[in-house]
Design an enzyme around this catalytic site. Sequence first.
Site, PDB file in Angstrom:
ATOM      1  N   ASP A  33      44.526  61.599  34.008  1.00  0.00           N
ATOM      2  CA  ASP A  33      44.722  60.662  35.119  1.00  0.00           C
ATOM      3  C   ASP A  33      43.364  60.045  35.447  1.00  0.00           C
ATOM      4  O   ASP A  33      42.533  60.666  36.100  1.00  0.00           O
ATOM      5  CB  ASP A  33      45.294  61.392  36.328  1.00  0.00           C
ATOM      6  CG  ASP A  33      45.527  60.461  37.525  1.00  0.00           C
ATOM      7  OD1 ASP A  33      45.223  59.250  37.413  1.00  0.00           O
ATOM      8  OD2 ASP A  33      46.003  60.939  38.565  1.00  0.00           O
ATOM      9  N   ALA A  57      44.997  50.381  32.084  1.00  0.00           N
ATOM     10  CA  ALA A  57      44.921  49.292  33.056  1.00  0.00           C
ATOM     11  C   ALA A  57      46.250  49.130  33.778  1.00  0.00           C
ATOM     12  O   ALA A  57      47.301  49.543  33.282  1.00  0.00           O
ATOM     13  CB  ALA A  57      44.567  47.974  32.355  1.00  0.00           C
ATOM     14  N   TYR A  58      46.172  48.528  34.947  1.00  0.00           N
ATOM     15  CA  TYR A  58      47.365  48.056  35.650  1.00  0.00           C
ATOM     16  C   TYR A  58      47.576  46.623  35.185  1.00  0.00           C
ATOM     17  O   TYR A  58      46.768  45.742  35.480  1.00  0.00           O
ATOM     18  CB  TYR A  58      47.148  48.109  37.162  1.00  0.00           C
ATOM     19  CG  TYR A  58      48.383  47.778  37.984  1.00  0.00           C
ATOM     20  CD1 TYR A  58      49.059  48.779  38.673  1.00  0.00           C
ATOM     21  CD2 TYR A  58      48.872  46.477  38.082  1.00  0.00           C
ATOM     22  CE1 TYR A  58      50.196  48.490  39.434  1.00  0.00           C
ATOM     23  CE2 TYR A  58      49.993  46.185  38.826  1.00  0.00           C
ATOM     24  CZ  TYR A  58      50.655  47.191  39.499  1.00  0.00           C
ATOM     25  OH  TYR A  58      51.777  46.894  40.241  1.00  0.00           O
ATOM     26  N   THR A  59      48.637  46.370  34.412  1.00  0.00           N
ATOM     27  CA  THR A  59      48.806  45.072  33.765  1.00  0.00           C
ATOM     28  C   THR A  59      49.972  44.244  34.307  1.00  0.00           C
ATOM     29  O   THR A  59      50.217  43.147  33.801  1.00  0.00           O
ATOM     30  CB  THR A  59      48.998  45.250  32.246  1.00  0.00           C
ATOM     31  OG1 THR A  59      50.129  46.104  32.012  1.00  0.00           O
ATOM     32  CG2 THR A  59      47.753  45.866  31.610  1.00  0.00           C
ATOM     33  N   ASP A  95      41.551  37.089  30.254  1.00  0.00           N
ATOM     34  CA  ASP A  95      41.288  35.677  30.555  1.00  0.00           C
ATOM     35  C   ASP A  95      41.599  35.334  32.003  1.00  0.00           C
ATOM     36  O   ASP A  95      41.150  34.306  32.508  1.00  0.00           O
ATOM     37  CB  ASP A  95      42.108  34.776  29.625  1.00  0.00           C
ATOM     38  CG  ASP A  95      43.607  35.028  29.716  1.00  0.00           C
ATOM     39  OD1 ASP A  95      44.016  36.187  29.926  1.00  0.00           O
ATOM     40  OD2 ASP A  95      44.379  34.059  29.573  1.00  0.00           O
ATOM     41  N   TYR A 118      45.400  40.835  40.236  1.00  0.00           N
ATOM     42  CA  TYR A 118      45.164  41.375  38.893  1.00  0.00           C
ATOM     43  C   TYR A 118      43.837  40.867  38.334  1.00  0.00           C
ATOM     44  O   TYR A 118      43.007  41.655  37.886  1.00  0.00           O
ATOM     45  CB  TYR A 118      46.317  40.982  37.969  1.00  0.00           C
ATOM     46  CG  TYR A 118      46.029  41.260  36.504  1.00  0.00           C
ATOM     47  CD1 TYR A 118      46.002  42.565  36.017  1.00  0.00           C
ATOM     48  CD2 TYR A 118      45.776  40.213  35.611  1.00  0.00           C
ATOM     49  CE1 TYR A 118      45.726  42.818  34.679  1.00  0.00           C
ATOM     50  CE2 TYR A 118      45.507  40.463  34.283  1.00  0.00           C
ATOM     51  CZ  TYR A 118      45.487  41.761  33.816  1.00  0.00           C
ATOM     52  OH  TYR A 118      45.204  42.005  32.498  1.00  0.00           O
ATOM     53  N   LYS A 122      40.420  43.135  37.622  1.00  0.00           N
ATOM     54  CA  LYS A 122      39.855  43.210  36.276  1.00  0.00           C
ATOM     55  C   LYS A 122      38.398  42.736  36.271  1.00  0.00           C
ATOM     56  O   LYS A 122      37.562  43.303  35.565  1.00  0.00           O
ATOM     57  CB  LYS A 122      40.693  42.387  35.295  1.00  0.00           C
ATOM     58  CG  LYS A 122      42.078  42.969  35.023  1.00  0.00           C
ATOM     59  CD  LYS A 122      42.029  44.357  34.388  1.00  0.00           C
ATOM     60  CE  LYS A 122      41.524  44.317  32.963  1.00  0.00           C
ATOM     61  NZ  LYS A 122      41.519  45.680  32.351  1.00  0.00           N
TER      62      LYS A 122
END
Length: 278
Positions: A33, A57-59, A95, A118, A122
Amino acid sequence: MWLITGANGQLGRCLRAALGAAPAIYADRDELDVTDEAAVAEFFAQNKIDGVINCAAYTNVDGAEDEPELAAALNAVAARRLAKYGRRIIHLSTDYVFAGKAHFPYDENGSPAPLSVYGKTKLDGERAVLANAETAVVIRTAWLYSEYGKNFVQTMRRLGAERGDVNVIFDQIGTPTYAGDLAAAIVKILPQIKNGAREIYHFTNEGVCSWFDFATKIMELSRLPAKVRPIETKDYPRRAARPPYSVLNKAKIKRDFGLEISHWEASLRRCLEKIIKN
């Protein structure tokens, strides 16, 4: 030995194939975790790890608007922690750190201005990695797909089989990236990374297209009869704003590591061959 986090995601699974028999530790949320600092500290204490390839990642771009704390925990806080404990890290970014107001490919010196939670988390993760790792390579990529999991290619194939018409946005421009190509590039980069380097690079496949163009080619190569109809972004409202233009300039990564990158159509064809075969 390299630790690959987010190992059950698209890129993580492609890295397994690309690394082959090379020694590595593959960890997903069940094994580690990354949002738990005590768990991360213990994991590094118990394992001999030379560096991290951070694919965790949280995508969910729209979901991040409703879960900003969780997005930040995975995309920024966990990235900083892995950079600190791992010391040597390849970190994947996006991007979506750009606003998309340019009309020429963004290079690594372009000014970030994320439009979404998001994208912001990032960007925070990039900065945390560069500030905390002894050696860091941040790779921004875009429109990632593969033969694994849920992604745009898999969704279009499903919709193309279920419907006669599919509406797809034509006024967002970028470049698809086959995760298998990105994984192969990472494997080639690994032995070339200089100790103490802290660099940002861009990697996608070559070429430029809209989501509409991408979907049309998916249907064509999949031999699906569905008609792809172009729509504007305003006709498909979503929680998070997307950059209208996010083509990435790849000159730096090609120069520094001697990479040759396939055009997105050729890579899509290879991916679809694997999907259809399986």
